[in-house]
Design an enzyme around this catalytic site. Structure first.
Site, PDB file in Angstrom:
ATOM      1  N   GLY A   1      36.751  48.538  35.526  1.00 47.85           N
ATOM      2  CA  GLY A   1      35.445  48.386  34.884  1.00 47.85           C
ATOM      3  C   GLY A   1      34.478  49.430  35.400  1.00 47.85           C
ATOM      4  O   GLY A   1      33.807  50.116  34.633  1.00 47.85           O
TER       5      GLY A   1
ATOM      6  N   SER B   1      41.448  45.402  36.541  1.00 43.21           N
ATOM      7  CA  SER B   1      40.771  45.024  37.782  1.00 43.21           C
ATOM      8  C   SER B   1      39.300  45.405  37.709  1.00 43.21           C
ATOM      9  O   SER B   1      38.871  46.134  36.810  1.00 43.21           O
ATOM     10  CB  SER B   1      41.423  45.730  38.964  1.00 43.21           C
ATOM     11  OG  SER B   1      41.034  47.090  38.957  1.00 43.21           O
ATOM     12  N   LYS B   2      38.568  44.929  38.680  1.00 43.80           N
ATOM     13  CA  LYS B   2      37.141  45.226  38.766  1.00 43.80           C
ATOM     14  C   LYS B   2      36.920  46.741  38.811  1.00 43.80           C
ATOM     15  O   LYS B   2      36.006  47.256  38.213  1.00 43.80           O
ATOM     16  CB  LYS B   2      36.601  44.554  40.027  1.00 43.80           C
ATOM     17  CG  LYS B   2      35.178  44.901  40.355  1.00 43.80           C
ATOM     18  CD  LYS B   2      34.718  44.069  41.525  1.00 43.80           C
ATOM     19  CE  LYS B   2      33.658  44.743  42.366  1.00 43.80           C
ATOM     20  NZ  LYS B   2      32.873  45.793  41.777  1.00 43.80           N
ATOM     21  N   ARG B   3      37.816  47.397  39.535  1.00 45.27           N
ATOM     22  CA  ARG B   3      37.673  48.851  39.671  1.00 45.27           C
ATOM     23  C   ARG B   3      37.784  49.593  38.336  1.00 45.27           C
ATOM     24  O   ARG B   3      37.129  50.595  38.117  1.00 45.27           O
ATOM     25  CB  ARG B   3      38.690  49.407  40.675  1.00 45.27           C
ATOM     26  CG  ARG B   3      38.043  49.736  42.017  1.00 45.27           C
ATOM     27  CD  ARG B   3      39.059  49.855  43.106  1.00 45.27           C
ATOM     28  NE  ARG B   3      39.693  48.567  43.356  1.00 45.27           N
ATOM     29  CZ  ARG B   3      40.988  48.370  43.494  1.00 45.27           C
ATOM     30  NH1 ARG B   3      41.819  49.359  43.407  1.00 45.27           N
ATOM     31  NH2 ARG B   3      41.462  47.169  43.739  1.00 45.27           N
TER      32      ARG B   3
END
Ligand code: GLU
Length: 515
Positions: free
Chosen positions: A270, A266-268
């Site tokens: 990253g 997920s973006k998190r």
């Protein structure tokens, strides 16, 4: 029998920046299309106006362009299959929703959002947390199956809010073959009566997706695994609309997992682990929050797609370095795995490093020239590139050493402390005098002079080389000192020697006195 043309589509919803999983889906579609001399189509699925994000469509198009994943048909291209934004195809869908109602495969539902909420709450209290509008519950709801024809007519005529729902058959197995996962069978008792059309004149994803795949003559639906649960409904829609014989083939791609393999990337992750999950930098139009991108971090698009290609696919050989054309050659859905692919940020860097290495010195020099603060000619810069290439992962690292361009302003204290000895200054004097004798200032000649010098003097390489490097570069490590010396030229080498040898010998004495 005529062979159906390969037509595949990438169908993102412009709800934000394109995650790298989305780029992989686009890439696999593209590779598959090109491999089979087919068409790659970009379709923007923007039917959900509530989730529309300003700038997202542009971002998607820019990202694909950066990656070299160019579409044959899509927004801005003319063809009888267009337009390619669902919001511009609005008028097309109602006809199919009506057809489904006429054939008894769909129905009007008049339940308000509050009524539906109430049902859900009641079910929750009765310890049935997952209430669904389905083949059982629909019988106690407000819809064209429970109301009389007159009531339905009058509600429609009065402009009451409605949706159109699919009428799921009871206890029927829906079977379809997935090119990656094999046979998939789902019983309709486990499926709900999804809304396919909304009273606001917009279809939902399911109807629009199926209708467009049909109208655009899509031969293969290649998309992420998160859409697998929707596929049985899509298969039923094909059946109900009488398109079963021309239904596209399905291929659901494995998930991209977090580096530790625990769950979807997920973006998190990253943000937490310090790598981009988006191809390009993105600024949220509302919160102004900026998410980093591979392009801005200095990755080459060819390295990025090489890495993405391997997240779920492999050629079955040990070859890892691929250009886009080579990927087209070797790609096949048969070699796409079923299980999730772990994302590895280090491997991504490795791909960048490898792609940097195969670039020619002149190409690299040309690309970094604009960001160079010094005035040097191309031939000189190409030689710098040659020396720095093996150590660089990103092209800006090729310019990380100023000593190629000016006499070092700083030096590595640790190397000085460890390597500069009482007699170093004298040794350097002798060595540089020898070097100064050279007519032809080549790497080889300098190296040979150096070797003869240490043999004759019977001193170890370790006592001489680091001091020579300190004088010329100020560093303890780096590319071949002989090559650096040759590149700098005799005049510069001797000038640095004069300046630094004196400086270091004074420094040595000063430190000694302090002790
Ligand atoms: N609009 C869907 C998405 O955002 C498309 C899924 C599909 O390819 O069918 O991914």
């Amino acid at each position: 029998m005529s062979v159906k043309e390969t037509r595949v589509r990438f169908a993102p919803s412009p709800t934000g920046p394109l995650h790298m999983g989305g780029v992989r889906t686009a890439l696999y579609n593209y590779l598959f299309a090109k491999k089979n001399q087919g068409k790659f189509i970009l379709r923007i699925e923007d039917t959900d106006q509530n989730r529309y994000v300003e700038g997202a469509e542009n971002y998607i198009i820019e990202s694909l362009k950066w990656c070299g994943i160019l579409f044959d048909e899509g927004p801005g291209t003319e063809s009888s299959f267009g337009p390619y934004r669902q919001s511009e195809r609005k008028h097309l869908y109602k006809e199919y929703a009506d057809r489904l109602i006429e054939s008894g495969h769909a129905y009007y539902a008049f339940d308000s959002a509050e009524e539906l909420e109430e049902m859900r709450n009641m079910a929750k209290k009765a310890k049935m947390p997952n209430w669904q509008y389905n083949s059982i519950t629909r019988n106690s709801m407000k819809n064209s199956l429970t109301l009389s024809n007159e009531e339905v007519e009058s509600k429609l005529n009065n402009g009451e809010q409605y949706t159109i729902r699919i009428k799921m058959p009871r206890n029927q197995d829906v079977r379809f073959y997935d090119e990656i996962r094999g046979w998939v069978v789902v019983n309709t008792n486990n499926m709900d009566d999804k809304v396919i059309y909304k009273g606001d004149g917009m279809p939902t994803y399911h109807l629009a997706n199926v209708v467009d795949d049909y109208l655009m003559k899509i031969s293969h639906v290649i998309r992420g695994e998160e859409w697998l649960p929707s596929a049985p409904l899509h298969v039923l829609l094909y059946q109900f609309l009488g398109w079963e014989d021309i239904m596209p083939k399905f291929a659901h791609l494995p998930l991209i997992l977090k580096p530790d393999g625990n769950g979807k990337l997920s973006k998190r992750d990253g943000d937490r682990l310090g790598f981009p999950v988006f191809p390009l930098q993105w600024e949220d139009p509302v919160t102004k929050e900026v998410s980093s991108g591979y392009r801005e971090k200095g990755y080459y698009p060819e390295a990025f797609i090489n890495m993405l290609a391997f997240l779920g696919w492999n050629p079955g050989t040990s070859k890892e370095m691929y250009s886009l054309d080579e990927l087209i050659q070797d790609f096949s859905l048969e070699r796409v795995g079923k299980s999730g692919a772990k994302f590895d940020p280090e491997k991504t860097k490795w791909f960048n490093q490898q792609h940097l290495r195969i670039k020619s010195n002149s190409e690299l020099a040309e690309s970094i020239m604009p960001s160079l603060d010094y005035n040097v000619n191309t031939t000189f810069l190409e030689k710098v590139v040659e020396l720095m290439k093996e150590r660089a992962t990103f092209s800006n690292e090729l310019l990380s050493e100023d000593y190629f361009f000016e006499s070092p302003k700083e030096f590595d204290e640790k190397t000085f402390r460890k390597k500069w000895k009482e007699n170093s200054s004298e040794i350097m004097q002798d060595l540089f005098n020898q070097i100064n004798e050279l007519e032809d200032f080549t790497t080889e000649n300098i190296e040979n002079t150096f070797k003869e010098f240490i043999t004759k003097k019977e001193i170890g390489m370790g006592a001489v080389l680091p001091c020579m490097r300190l004088i010329l570069t100020g560093k303890g490590m780096g590319p071949s000192v002989f090559a650096i010396a040759s590149l700098l030229g005799k005049e510069e080498v001797m000038s640095r020697y004069q300046e630094k040898n004196q400086y270091f010998s004074h420094l040595f004495l000063a430190k000694k006195q302090v002790q």
